[in-house]
Scaffold this active site. Structure first.
Site, short mmCIF file in Angstrom:
data_model
loop_
_atom_site.label_atom_id
_atom_site.label_comp_id
_atom_site.label_asym_id
_atom_site.label_seq_id
_atom_site.Cartn_x
_atom_site.Cartn_y
_atom_site.Cartn_z
N CYS A 1 36.73 -39.80 27.48
CA CYS A 1 37.31 -40.78 26.58
C CYS A 1 36.26 -41.70 25.95
CB CYS A 1 38.34 -41.59 27.36
SG CYS A 1 38.98 -43.04 26.57
N ASP A 2 35.47 -42.38 26.79
CA ASP A 2 34.53 -43.35 26.23
C ASP A 2 33.30 -42.68 25.63
OD1 ASP A 2 33.81 -42.61 28.79
OD2 ASP A 2 33.21 -44.60 29.44
N CYS A 3 32.93 -41.50 26.11
CA CYS A 3 31.81 -40.78 25.49
C CYS A 3 32.17 -40.35 24.07
CB CYS A 3 31.44 -39.56 26.33
SG CYS A 3 30.82 -39.98 27.97
N GLU B 1 32.11 -43.71 22.02
CA GLU B 1 30.76 -44.20 21.74
C GLU B 1 30.00 -43.23 20.84
OE1 GLU B 1 30.17 -47.13 22.42
OE2 GLU B 1 31.29 -47.70 24.22
#
Length: 718
Positions: free
Chosen positions: A475-477, A480
């Site tokens: 999700c956060d990769c 970002e």
């Protein structure tokens, strides 16, 4: 191969051999502590489409044809030969010096490599799998793995913990002792005697947690009666069942999968002279006298971070005493084994045998060995892929927590450079363009084969943590990664490498990641099961591993990516993005504790979470001037600023859920808190300036900062 010989090069307590062209050795003379050491000038980091592996060059001709790079030398702890830089007098000058040094570590494909160590239970999974699959292990690897484990041995009691800073435990001590023995360490080496003594003081290997008992049974050093059930039949449950494995956190289910296949087979490696010796060394009583079944639930208090629930104990009793002996037919057993084997194959094929991580990958290799034999393509490919997790540093060879952090680190490098406005400087443009090219190349362009049948979340348009081949949406990769690309490729002088459609594909994935009930976001996929499933947590040493949870860090990353996307593409899925961000921000506000803090799950701990939370709130105008909750958050950290101006937080905060100061300020956590305060718009500059002076003061003359304490502990305890 000579009779009784083993490809690891050692089959008894005193002799090292050479087999199958693999140099033996690693055994020390009894009673000595003489160490072998490889020639570090011969190690090279090889990169190939995001993959990074260390190779050892045997000849001078190879060394001449493939010179060491600055990055190689940096990671190995060798002198880089780079000149000292002018001392920084301001934070921006320090950032410029860091940029100068860090740019020299960039790999040819545009990313950065790094050590991602900490857990001390990873090498045991690998080395046991190597041993029982009779995988030849070259001498340089054997030597440096031993060196690393001896370097990380507890200086007082000689044991090992769950992670590099943890207290000695049965899990860490027993399994790393086994690794050293399998790789050639002599049982009479004083360091081994000390470790064995510590293990025996803790009651021996019978007091280990579930995972260590499983590995010992595979190795043939314990009976399967010692191991609590890992029923493959759970995979046959209909999807609507609330505790069906597809509802579990992806790491838990992908480790449980090969464990359940192996447990169903009750497969153990045939006894060798070495494992016969280990049977004598691992326990405090003769092996033949042990009633293994009576010790299934024994565990040392030092390992029992998450005690088994009464629910799990009841289920285990039913499985051991009723299901397995009387109700489990051969038909059901074969059905379960066939289905779990099919799922293992899909995991391997969807990742080109890289697999999710460094625990399920060796276990999948073991299953391939059991199902298809040592000469099969699957076993050969797994053997090659194990190198993806290995890392060499000045202490020796370790096993990383993933096959790298390439995408994650490259994304944040781009964002850091833009924050300092370095993108305007022509000397840094080639560095940033290469980083952009790497992220473009590593985006997932298609979904998995058999996606729904093997319970995978959509991945087309996403990014993972490491590289494209590994293939797991994070999700956060993803957030970002796409944020970094949008920031950079929309600047003058930078190429637009990702089409509008590919950026929209990433946004489409992010919009699938929100948890329906809370508005928060998890790591690999939205939550599929209830938190009540923690009552089935059999690992004992980890907490919060059964299902996905809401994370302030992941939620903030999604909010930031979606908000930036809406500036460039205001007409695309506008209402959905607005609703997503509203619910996500509501979750972040609700997750704040009364004292003003947020608990962090992917870094240590409150410092890490606050950096993200205050960034999210600041993006919608909630700052120190306008928000009482932001003022509380700032006060939380200002009350904990240490006399030298910095902050330091211990990993114990992750375990206890309470802020625990480190004995010394930490550069990384000081930087996190500075970012948090600046994102909050904290009006008094003095506390921030004092902290920044500390950061600048600890910068080395070449522009780098040295590693201090560990910065991350996951699942509360590792």
């Amino acid at each position: 191969m000579a009779p009784g010989a083993h490809p690891l090069g050692k089959v008894n307590g005193t002799t090292a051999e050479k087999n199958d062209g693999v140099a033996g050795g690693g055994a020390t003379t009894a009673g000595t502590t003489a160490d072998e050491k490889t020639d570090y000038s011969r190690w090279r980091l090889k990169v190939d489409d995001g993959r990074q592996t260390w190779e050892y060059l045997e000849t001078d001709e190879e060394m001449k044809a493939w010179p060491q790079t600055v990055a190689d030398k940096h990671h190995l702890g060798l002198p880089t030969g780079l000149p000292d830089l002018p001392p920084a007098k301001t934070p921006l000058a320090a950032a410029s010096n860091a940029m100068s040094y860090f740019s020299r570590l960039q790999l040819p494909e545009g990313n950065w490599a790094c050590e991602y160590s900490g857990p001390m239970f990873l090498l045991p999974c690998l080395v046991v799998a190597w041993y029982v699959t009779e995988t030849p292990v070259p001498a340089p690897k054997r030597v440096e793995i031993k060196n690393y484990l001896f370097a990380r041995q507890h200086p007082v009691d000689g044991g090992w913990g769950l992670h590099t800073e943890g207290d000695s435990s049965v899990f860490g001590t027993s399994m790393n002792y086994v690794v050293l023995r399998l790789l050639g360490a002599d049982a009479e080496d004083p360091r081994m005697i000390k470790a064995r003594g510590t293990l025996h003081k803790m009651g021996g290997a019978l007091n280990g947690p579930h995972w260590s008992k499983f590995l010992l049974a595979v190795l043939g050093v314990a009976s399967w009666d010692l191991v609590n059930p890992v029923p493959a039949e759970l995979w046959l449950l209909p999807d609507w069942v609330p505790f069906a494995p597809w509802r579990w956190w992806v790491h838990m289910r992908q480790v449980f999968l090969p464990m359940s296949y192996t447990y169903s087979k009750k497969w153990s490696y045939p006894l060798t002279p070495l494992t016969a010796e280990l049977r004598k060394e691992m326990y405090v009583q003769p092996y033949e006298s042990i009633n293994f079944a009576s010790h299934r639930n024994d565990i040392s208090p030092l390992d029992n971070y998450h005690p088994k629930s009464w629910v799990l104990n009841t289920i285990n009793w039913v499985l051991v005493n009723m299901w397995n002996p009387y109700l489990r037919t051969n038909y059901i057993a074969k059905w379960a084994e066939d289905w779990t084997w099919w799922l293992i194959q899909r995991e391997d094929e969807n990742s080109d045998y890289a697999d999710l991580g460094p625990v399920n990958a060796p276990l999948n290799m073991l299953c391939c060995y059991i199902a298809e034999g040592p000469g099969s393509r699957s076993v050969r490919r797994h053997r090659e892929r194990m190198d993806d997790f290995l890392w060499v540093k000045d202490e020796g060879m370790l096993m990383n927590g993933t096959n790298g952090v390439q995408i994650w680190d490259t994304s944040f490098f781009i964002q850091a450079a833009i924050s300092c406005r370095f993108q305007k400087d022509p000397q840094w443009r080639p560095v940033l363009v290469k980083a952009l090219e790497f992220l473009e190349a590593q985006q997932f362009r298609e979904d998995c084969a058999d996606q729904e049948r093997c319970y995978r979340h959509p991945r087309k348009g996403a990014w993972g943590f490491s590289n494209r081949v590994q293939g797991y949406t994070v999700c956060d990769c993803t957030s970002e990664g796409v944020k970094s690309i949008m920031l950079l490729q929309n600047l003058p002088g930078y190429p637009k490498l990702l089409s509008d459609q590919r950026i929209k594909d990433a946004i489409d994935v992010i919009l699938t990641m929100q948890n329906a009930g809370t508005g928060g976001c998890s790591s690999y996929e939205p939550r599929r099961g209830s938190e009540a499933l923690e009552c089935l947590n059999a690992a004992e040493v980890f907490g919060n591993i059964m299902v996905e949870y809401d994370y302030v860090e992941c939620t903030t990353a999604c909010v930031q990516a979606l908000s930036l996307f809406s500036k460039y593409y205001p007409e695309y899925r506008t209402a959905e993005i607005r609703r997503f961000n509203e619910r996500a921000l509501a979750f972040i506000r609700a997750a704040q504790r009364p004292d003003g803090s947020w608990y962090g799950a992917w870094g240590i701990c409150f410092s890490y979470a606050a950096m993200f939370a205050l960034e999210a709130l600041g993006s919608v105008g909630e700052t120190y001037a306008s928000s009482e909750r932001v003022r509380r958050a700032c006060a939380f950290f200002l009350d904990r600023q240490m006399p030298d101006g910095g902050w330091g937080e211990s990993y114990h905060a992750c375990e206890t859920g309470v802020y625990v100061p480190h004995e010394r300020t930490q550069v990384v956590q000081t930087a996190w808190v500075c970012i948090a305060l600046m994102e909050a718009g904290y009006p008094d500059k003095e506390p921030i300036q004092k902290a920044l002076r500390l950061i600048v003061g600890r910068q080395q003359s070449n522009g780098e900062w040295l590693q201090e304490a560990i910065e991350g502990v996951f699942n509360k305890s590792w």
